[in-house]
Design an enzyme around this catalytic site. Structure first.
Site, PDB file in Angstrom:
ATOM      1  N   GLN A  65      81.299  73.753  89.568  1.00  0.00           N
ATOM      2  CA  GLN A  65      80.396  74.965  90.042  1.00  0.00           C
ATOM      3  C   GLN A  65      79.164  74.852  89.624  1.00  0.00           C
ATOM      4  O   GLN A  65      78.683  74.096  88.495  1.00  0.00           O
ATOM      5  CB  GLN A  65      80.904  76.307  88.998  1.00  0.00           C
ATOM      6  CG  GLN A  65      82.271  76.783  89.331  1.00  0.00           C
ATOM      7  CD  GLN A  65      82.611  77.949  88.251  1.00  0.00           C
ATOM      8  OE1 GLN A  65      82.592  78.003  87.001  1.00  0.00           O
ATOM      9  NE2 GLN A  65      83.201  79.016  88.676  1.00  0.00           N
TER      10      GLN A  65
ATOM     11  N   HIS B 131      73.412  80.355  83.466  1.00  0.00           N
ATOM     12  CA  HIS B 131      73.681  81.561  82.528  1.00  0.00           C
ATOM     13  C   HIS B 131      72.050  81.989  82.199  1.00  0.00           C
ATOM     14  O   HIS B 131      71.400  81.050  81.870  1.00  0.00           O
ATOM     15  CB  HIS B 131      74.341  81.249  81.197  1.00  0.00           C
ATOM     16  CG  HIS B 131      75.879  81.030  81.596  1.00  0.00           C
ATOM     17  ND1 HIS B 131      76.355  79.805  81.795  1.00  0.00           N
ATOM     18  CD2 HIS B 131      76.783  81.674  81.881  1.00  0.00           C
ATOM     19  CE1 HIS B 131      77.622  79.863  82.174  1.00  0.00           C
ATOM     20  NE2 HIS B 131      77.727  81.028  82.410  1.00  0.00           N
TER      21      HIS B 131
ATOM     22  N   LYS C 183      80.739  92.535  89.072  1.00  0.00           N
ATOM     23  CA  LYS C 183      80.125  91.570  89.752  1.00  0.00           C
ATOM     24  C   LYS C 183      79.863  91.700  90.703  1.00  0.00           C
ATOM     25  O   LYS C 183      80.146  92.721  91.698  1.00  0.00           O
ATOM     26  CB  LYS C 183      80.791  90.131  89.643  1.00  0.00           C
ATOM     27  CG  LYS C 183      82.258  90.505  90.199  1.00  0.00           C
ATOM     28  CD  LYS C 183      83.237  89.184  90.033  1.00  0.00           C
ATOM     29  CE  LYS C 183      84.415  89.656  90.638  1.00  0.00           C
ATOM     30  NZ  LYS C 183      84.915  88.138  91.311  1.00  0.00           N
TER      31      LYS C 183
ATOM     32  N   CYS D 220      81.359  79.316  80.551  1.00  0.00           N
ATOM     33  CA  CYS D 220      80.463  80.326  79.677  1.00  0.00           C
ATOM     34  C   CYS D 220      80.698  79.762  78.262  1.00  0.00           C
ATOM     35  O   CYS D 220      79.523  80.046  77.584  1.00  0.00           O
ATOM     36  CB  CYS D 220      80.602  81.719  80.156  1.00  0.00           C
ATOM     37  SG  CYS D 220      82.143  82.282  81.118  1.00  0.00           S
TER      38      CYS D 220
ATOM     39  N   ASP E 150      76.695  76.567  88.216  1.00  0.00           N
ATOM     40  CA  ASP E 150      76.940  77.420  87.264  1.00  0.00           C
ATOM     41  C   ASP E 150      75.600  77.695  86.691  1.00  0.00           C
ATOM     42  O   ASP E 150      74.696  76.765  86.352  1.00  0.00           O
ATOM     43  CB  ASP E 150      77.880  77.359  86.384  1.00  0.00           C
ATOM     44  CG  ASP E 150      78.615  78.751  85.914  1.00  0.00           C
ATOM     45  OD1 ASP E 150      78.146  79.612  86.222  1.00  0.00           O
ATOM     46  OD2 ASP E 150      79.740  78.239  85.225  1.00  0.00           O
TER      47      ASP E 150
ATOM     48  N   ARG F 242      91.698  74.991  86.318  1.00  0.00           N
ATOM     49  CA  ARG F 242      92.539  76.363  86.519  1.00  0.00           C
ATOM     50  C   ARG F 242      94.096  76.102  86.922  1.00  0.00           C
ATOM     51  O   ARG F 242      93.951  75.517  88.095  1.00  0.00           O
ATOM     52  CB  ARG F 242      91.896  77.326  87.287  1.00  0.00           C
ATOM     53  CG  ARG F 242      90.331  77.894  86.864  1.00  0.00           C
ATOM     54  CD  ARG F 242      89.815  78.843  87.450  1.00  0.00           C
ATOM     55  NE  ARG F 242      88.415  78.957  87.040  1.00  0.00           N
ATOM     56  CZ  ARG F 242      87.450  79.966  87.678  1.00  0.00           C
ATOM     57  NH1 ARG F 242      87.690  80.458  88.617  1.00  0.00           N
ATOM     58  NH2 ARG F 242      86.227  80.060  87.132  1.00  0.00           N
TER      59      ARG F 242
ATOM     60  N   HIS G  12      75.761  85.644  84.349  1.00  0.00           N
ATOM     61  CA  HIS G  12      76.410  84.407  84.801  1.00  0.00           C
ATOM     62  C   HIS G  12      76.214  84.502  86.502  1.00  0.00           C
ATOM     63  O   HIS G  12      76.376  85.578  87.169  1.00  0.00           O
ATOM     64  CB  HIS G  12      77.983  84.628  84.814  1.00  0.00           C
ATOM     65  CG  HIS G  12      78.367  85.030  83.299  1.00  0.00           C
ATOM     66  ND1 HIS G  12      79.378  84.130  82.558  1.00  0.00           N
ATOM     67  CD2 HIS G  12      78.476  86.200  82.587  1.00  0.00           C
ATOM     68  CE1 HIS G  12      79.490  84.518  81.705  1.00  0.00           C
ATOM     69  NE2 HIS G  12      78.869  85.980  81.496  1.00  0.00           N
TER      70      HIS G  12
END
Length: 236
Positions: free
Chosen positions: A85, A89, A168, A38, A87, A67, A214
């Site tokens: 991911q 946005h 979420k 992000c 991902d 991570r 997200h």
């Protein structure tokens, strides 16, 4: 992949998520190996002035993240240190949020149906470690609940389990051994746009802050492949 500490301080990761980040130094400056996509997405948004005419603005990436997980929790493809991911946005006006969240839910349903996965939905709310005001959190939680109610979807409520920047909706899919795995997620965020000073010009030429969603559909590609292999017993 490696970004200045300042960026992670603005996003709140430095304060709320530091234990999960691989840190490194370069010329006496602190850097972080990115655990989430992000903040990079924020920089893309801020790369030029934005108008309401661009909304909903959808920016997707296959983002690699790292991570710092304890070795005891690592497990095959299901829990890894480095993963990718799918991902995205989505930046939009507040009044566009319900429609956009509903559209994402339909996309996730379509994809999981293709793979013949059943799933259940969980709503996670305000955690103890968080950024953003209580008013922001209440507004975001209310919007997610409204979408779920309008779609007549049953869900499990996880109090205090939201991301540190917003509540979420998570999708948990079930494999052939009846184990559940959290893959898709939809997160509603008013806090990071505020902290990064995101702006757009509205119909009346006024400067406003966008809302941000997200989302992932498959989630961690590695985990999804692992679940798929288990689910089909390797018979792809």
């Amino acid at each position: 992949q490696i970004m200045d500490k300042k960026l992670w301080q603005i996003s709140g990761h430095w304060e709320k998520y530091k234990d999960n980040i691989f840190l490194t130094k370069y010329e006496d400056r602190d850097f972080a190996v990115k655990p989430m996509n992000c903040p990079g997405g924020m920089l893309v948004y801020k790369s030029k002035p934005r108008s309401y005419k661009e909304f909903p603005l959808k920016v997707a990436e296959l983002g690699i993240v790292h991570r710092h997980e304890l070795s005891g929790v690592l497990a095959g493809l299901f829990r890894v240190i480095k993963f990718t991911q799918d991902d995205a946005h989505i930046y939009c006006k507040e009044e566009q949020l319900e429609k956009e969240i509903s559209n994402i839910m339909e996309l996730i349903h379509k994809v999981y149906k293709k793979f013949n996965f059943s799933y259940h939905i969980e709503l996670s709310t305000k955690p103890e470690k968080r950024i953003g005001s209580d008013a922001m959190w209440e507004k975001a939680e209310k919007i997610l609940k409204t979408v779920l109610k309008k779609k007549k979807i049953e869900y499990k409520l996880n109090k205090g389990e939201g991301a540190f920047y917003g509540p979420k909706i998570d999708f948990h899919i079930k494999d052939s051994l009846r184990r559940t795995w959290q893959c898709a997620t939809i997160q509603l965020d008013f806090a990071m746009p505020e902290r990064f000073g995101l702006e757009y010009t509205d119909e009346n030429n006024k400067v406003k802050m966008p809302a941000m969603v997200h989302r992932t559909v498959l989630g961690s590609l590695e985990r999804f492949i692992g679940v798929l292999l288990e689910h089909t017993s390797g018979n792809l």
